[in-house]
Design a protein around this motif. Structure first.
Motif, PDB file in Angstrom:
ATOM      1  N   GLN A   2       0.934  -1.084  -0.010  1.00 48.90           N
ATOM      2  CA  GLN A   2       0.209   0.109  -0.034  1.00 48.90           C
ATOM      3  C   GLN A   2       0.745   1.182  -0.216  1.00 48.90           C
ATOM      4  OE1 GLN A   2      -0.686  -2.504   2.455  1.00 48.90           O
ATOM      5  NE2 GLN A   2      -1.602  -3.519   1.173  1.00 48.90           N
ATOM      6  N   SER A   3       0.291   2.402  -0.505  1.00 53.17           N
ATOM      7  CA  SER A   3       0.920   3.510  -0.477  1.00 53.17           C
ATOM      8  C   SER A   3      -0.050   4.609  -0.113  1.00 53.17           C
ATOM      9  CB  SER A   3       1.754   3.964  -1.676  1.00 53.17           C
ATOM     10  OG  SER A   3       1.115   4.275  -2.779  1.00 53.17           O
ATOM     11  N   TYR A  25      -4.660   6.901  -1.967  1.00 56.40           N
ATOM     12  CA  TYR A  25      -3.915   5.733  -1.620  1.00 56.40           C
ATOM     13  C   TYR A  25      -4.113   5.031  -2.635  1.00 56.40           C
ATOM     14  CZ  TYR A  25      -8.824   3.556  -1.192  1.00 56.40           C
ATOM     15  OH  TYR A  25      -9.805   2.822  -1.363  1.00 56.40           O
ATOM     16  N   SER A  26      -3.102   3.860  -2.731  1.00 57.25           N
ATOM     17  CA  SER A  26      -2.814   2.982  -3.599  1.00 57.25           C
ATOM     18  C   SER A  26      -2.931   1.562  -3.059  1.00 57.25           C
ATOM     19  CB  SER A  26      -1.809   3.152  -4.700  1.00 57.25           C
ATOM     20  OG  SER A  26      -1.492   2.297  -5.391  1.00 57.25           O
ATOM     21  N   SER A  27      -3.679   0.508  -3.303  1.00 53.04           N
ATOM     22  CA  SER A  27      -3.590  -0.636  -2.760  1.00 53.04           C
ATOM     23  C   SER A  27      -4.205  -1.704  -3.678  1.00 53.04           C
ATOM     24  CB  SER A  27      -4.380  -0.577  -1.573  1.00 53.04           C
ATOM     25  OG  SER A  27      -4.323  -1.900  -0.699  1.00 53.04           O
ATOM     26  N   SER A  28      -3.867  -2.933  -3.671  1.00 50.51           N
ATOM     27  CA  SER A  28      -4.331  -3.746  -4.736  1.00 50.51           C
ATOM     28  C   SER A  28      -5.473  -4.700  -3.896  1.00 50.51           C
ATOM     29  CB  SER A  28      -3.167  -4.771  -5.362  1.00 50.51           C
ATOM     30  OG  SER A  28      -2.519  -5.437  -4.034  1.00 50.51           O
ATOM     31  N   VAL A  31      -8.549  -1.995   2.241  1.00 51.14           N
ATOM     32  CA  VAL A  31      -7.869  -1.317   3.234  1.00 51.14           C
ATOM     33  C   VAL A  31      -8.745  -0.877   4.205  1.00 51.14           C
ATOM     34  CG1 VAL A  31      -5.766  -0.829   1.794  1.00 51.14           C
ATOM     35  CG2 VAL A  31      -7.689   0.843   1.752  1.00 51.14           C
ATOM     36  N   ARG A  95      -3.918  -2.988   5.547  1.00 50.09           N
ATOM     37  CA  ARG A  95      -4.573  -3.696   4.787  1.00 50.09           C
ATOM     38  C   ARG A  95      -5.576  -4.634   5.440  1.00 50.09           C
ATOM     39  NH1 ARG A  95      -2.891  -9.427   4.363  1.00 50.09           N
ATOM     40  NH2 ARG A  95      -1.284  -9.951   5.225  1.00 50.09           N
ATOM     41  N   THR A 103       0.739   2.065   7.153  1.00 49.60           N
ATOM     42  CA  THR A 103       1.687   2.907   6.257  1.00 49.60           C
ATOM     43  C   THR A 103       1.061   4.477   6.085  1.00 49.60           C
ATOM     44  OG1 THR A 103       1.884   0.709   4.769  1.00 49.60           O
ATOM     45  CG2 THR A 103       2.251   2.964   3.601  1.00 49.60           C
TER      46      THR A 103
END
Lengths: 114, 115
Positions: A2-3, A25-28, A31, A95, A103
């Protein structure tokens, strides 16, 4: 992984004016989202969090944040700021489904002026 | 009553020295953490212990060694201090809950300055 991106490093605002602190945010994976506040020379305190359910979450001191999944954002807002709101604000993610690793974004310095 | 306390609050030392920072929590939590906040206020997790067992170990030089003598304490020992170790180190604690993230409670921080 994550970022978190907090685009504004500093936000000056006059007292009683509204403010918005941006967080993306960025996450696959799914979250949880958090806002922490750090007053000068102190540790971090949890301001509010989004876990699930209503996308609008509120804190006891008038801040609110809205989770927007399509825009991957969790912006923090307050309709009328006070001098005492001057602090560093951190957006954070963790997450879902395991682990407590937070994060953090790089923080936004909110400076409220008279 | 301080929930999460750290000692010392300030630490100034020379390069190459070994130093320790202590953390104690009186919240009855079972999980504790160390974070590093650099000069640009960027905050990054270093370690996490749950019931004295290491569960998170980020990419940290092995000069950093955490030690958890019991659930209420998590100390950080740093060997051969370098200039880049200068930062504010935060301890935090939380209680593991099923079905969601724990709220982490942070200490006031230890400002380490390496000369």
């Amino acid at each position: 992984a994550q970022s978190v991106t907090q685009l504004d490093s500093q936000v000056p605002v006059f007292e009683e004016a509204p403010v918005e602190l941006r967080c993306n945010y960025s996450s696959s994976v799914s979250v949880y989202l958090f806002w922490y506040v750090q007053y000068p020379n102190q540790g971090l305190q949890l301001l509010l969090k989004y876990l699930s359910g209503s996308t609008l979450v509120e804190s006891i001191n008038g801040f609110e944040a809205e989770f927007n999944k399509s825009q991957t954002s969790f912006h923090l807002r307050k309709p009328s700021v006070h001098i005492s709101d001057t602090a560093e604000y951190f957006c954070a993610v963790s997450r879902t489904g395991g682990g407590n690793k937070l994060t953090f974004g790089t923080g936004t310095q909110l400076k409220v002026e008279l | 009553d301080t929930a999460v306390s750290q000692t010392p609050k300030y630490l100034v030392t020379q390069m190459g020295n070994d130093k320790s920072i202590k953390c104690e929590q009186n919240l009855g939590h079972d999980t504790m953490y160390w974070y590093k906040q650099d000069s640009k206020k960027f905050l990054k997790i270093m370690f996490s212990y749950n019931n004295k067992e290491l569960i998170i170990n980020e990419t940290v030089p092995n000069r950093f060694s955490p030690k958890s003598p019991d659930k209420a304490h998590l100390n950080l020992h740093i060997n051969s201090l370098e200039l880049g170790d200068s930062a504010v180190y935060f301890c935090a604690s939380s209680q593991r809950l099923a079905g969601g993230p724990d709220e982490q409670f942070f200490g006031p921080g230890t400002r380490l300055t390496v000369l």
